[in-house]
Design a protein around this motif. Structure first.
Motif, PDB file in Angstrom:
ATOM      1  N   GLN A   1       1.951   1.726  -3.569  1.00 40.12           N
ATOM      2  CA  GLN A   1       0.823   2.247  -4.340  1.00 40.12           C
ATOM      3  C   GLN A   1       0.581   3.729  -4.059  1.00 40.12           C
ATOM      4  OE1 GLN A   1      -2.164  -0.926  -3.341  1.00 40.12           O
ATOM      5  NE2 GLN A   1      -2.615  -0.669  -5.521  1.00 40.12           N
TER       6      GLN A   1
ATOM      7  N   ASP B   1      -6.597  -5.640  -8.920  1.00 40.87           N
ATOM      8  CA  ASP B   1      -6.155  -6.104  -7.605  1.00 40.87           C
ATOM      9  C   ASP B   1      -4.809  -6.816  -7.758  1.00 40.87           C
ATOM     10  OD1 ASP B   1      -6.532  -8.867  -8.273  1.00 40.87           O
ATOM     11  OD2 ASP B   1      -8.582  -8.825  -7.547  1.00 40.87           O
TER      12      ASP B   1
ATOM     13  N   ALA C   1      -2.666  -0.556 -10.847  1.00 42.85           N
ATOM     14  CA  ALA C   1      -3.679  -0.661  -9.792  1.00 42.85           C
ATOM     15  C   ALA C   1      -4.379   0.683  -9.614  1.00 42.85           C
ATOM     16  CB  ALA C   1      -3.042  -1.105  -8.475  1.00 42.85           C
ATOM     17  N   HIS C   2      -3.610   1.757  -9.605  1.00 37.85           N
ATOM     18  CA  HIS C   2      -4.168   3.102  -9.425  1.00 37.85           C
ATOM     19  C   HIS C   2      -5.035   3.514 -10.627  1.00 37.85           C
ATOM     20  CE1 HIS C   2      -4.401   7.312  -8.224  1.00 37.85           C
ATOM     21  NE2 HIS C   2      -3.927   7.653  -9.414  1.00 37.85           N
TER      22      HIS C   2
ATOM     23  N   ARG D   1     -12.491   7.851 -14.769  1.00 39.87           N
ATOM     24  CA  ARG D   1     -11.252   7.594 -15.510  1.00 39.87           C
ATOM     25  C   ARG D   1     -11.479   6.435 -16.468  1.00 39.87           C
ATOM     26  NH1 ARG D   1      -6.828   7.365 -11.685  1.00 39.87           N
ATOM     27  NH2 ARG D   1      -6.472   9.509 -12.221  1.00 39.87           N
TER      28      ARG D   1
ATOM     29  N   SER E   1       0.973   6.507  -6.909  1.00 34.53           N
ATOM     30  CA  SER E   1      -0.239   7.274  -7.220  1.00 34.53           C
ATOM     31  C   SER E   1       0.049   8.774  -7.188  1.00 34.53           C
ATOM     32  CB  SER E   1      -1.357   6.945  -6.230  1.00 34.53           C
ATOM     33  OG  SER E   1      -1.740   5.603  -6.378  1.00 34.53           O
TER      34      SER E   1
ATOM     35  N   CYS F   1      -6.249   1.583 -13.210  1.00 32.55           N
ATOM     36  CA  CYS F   1      -7.231   0.635 -13.739  1.00 32.55           C
ATOM     37  C   CYS F   1      -8.009  -0.120 -12.673  1.00 32.55           C
ATOM     38  CB  CYS F   1      -6.533  -0.380 -14.646  1.00 32.55           C
ATOM     39  SG  CYS F   1      -5.578   0.371 -15.972  1.00 32.55           S
ATOM     40  N   GLY F   2      -7.590  -0.005 -11.430  1.00 33.60           N
ATOM     41  CA  GLY F   2      -8.297  -0.693 -10.354  1.00 33.60           C
ATOM     42  C   GLY F   2      -8.015  -2.179 -10.256  1.00 33.60           C
TER      43      GLY F   2
ATOM     44  N   SER G   1       0.824  -1.218   0.000  1.00 30.33           N
ATOM     45  CA  SER G   1       0.000   0.000   0.000  1.00 30.33           C
ATOM     46  C   SER G   1       0.853   1.262   0.000  1.00 30.33           C
ATOM     47  CB  SER G   1      -0.964   0.004   1.193  1.00 30.33           C
ATOM     48  OG  SER G   1      -0.258  -0.103   2.406  1.00 30.33           O
TER      49      SER G   1
END
Length: 185
Positions: A116, A151, A145-146, A176, A120, A148-149, A113
């Motif tokens: 990330q 996991d 991850a930021h 987005r 980000s 496109c989401g 995290s």
């Protein structure tokens, strides 16, 4: 367009190279230069580590663009494992890390995290123009991850070899929208 490129092969492959500042090989730099040959970019960013900076500088030189080095684009900090081969790390600790790098980060290292979060912030700081970022595999996955989401399990399904290039077309707006090319699974 936003292009994310993994640096070329380091002089010591097969190690957990987070903060260890190994340079890229000449062949690794040449691979990045060849991969970026047809890119039309106005700005180039890179991790501040030598293996990414050298590749970014090689791509930037013929374009007469200055590279903006940014520590936020560094690889995950592997802490006590940094510079080791995976088989030199306690297998059960390494398995727990791969299962959940937030719950079981490397000793003295960074949580997923945290990677990330900093990636980000680096992404959000890029001015809107055709851009190339030369960085590391973990940072590219954090960017995906930021943007496109995805996991963690989805992110590890992508193959990101040295000199890999990911192309992202990002449409502005409240929601987005991203189009990805250049990834293989």
């Amino acid at each position: 367009m936003l292009y994310l490129m993994r640096h070329g092969a380091p002089v010591r492959e097969g190690l957990l190279l987070g903060r260890t500042d190994d340079p890229a090989t000449e062949a690794g730099v040449a691979a990045c230069l060849g991969r970026a040959e047809s890119l039309d970019v106005l700005q180039i960013f890179s991790s501040d580590l030598a293996r990414a900076r050298a590749c970014a500088a090689a791509v930037a030189a013929p374009r007469r663009i200055e590279v903006a080095a940014d520590a936020r684009w560094r690889e995950l900090n592997f802490g006590a494992w940094d510079g080791l081969r995976p088989d030199e790390v306690d297998p059960s600790a390494f398995a727990r890390f791969h299962e959940d790098p937030d719950v079981a980060p490397p000793p003295g290292g960074e949580r997923w995290s945290a990677l990330q979060d900093r990636v980000s912030r680096a992404l959000d700081a890029i001015p809107p123009a055709a851009s190339l970022v030369v960085t590391h595999g973990g940072a590219i996955r954090a960017a995906l991850a930021h943007l496109c989401g995805f996991d963690r399990q989805q992110l590890w399904a992508f193959d990101l070899p040295y000199a890999a290039l990911v192309s992202l077309r990002i449409w502005p707006g409240a929601v987005r929208t991203v189009q990805i090319t250049g990834l293989t699974t």
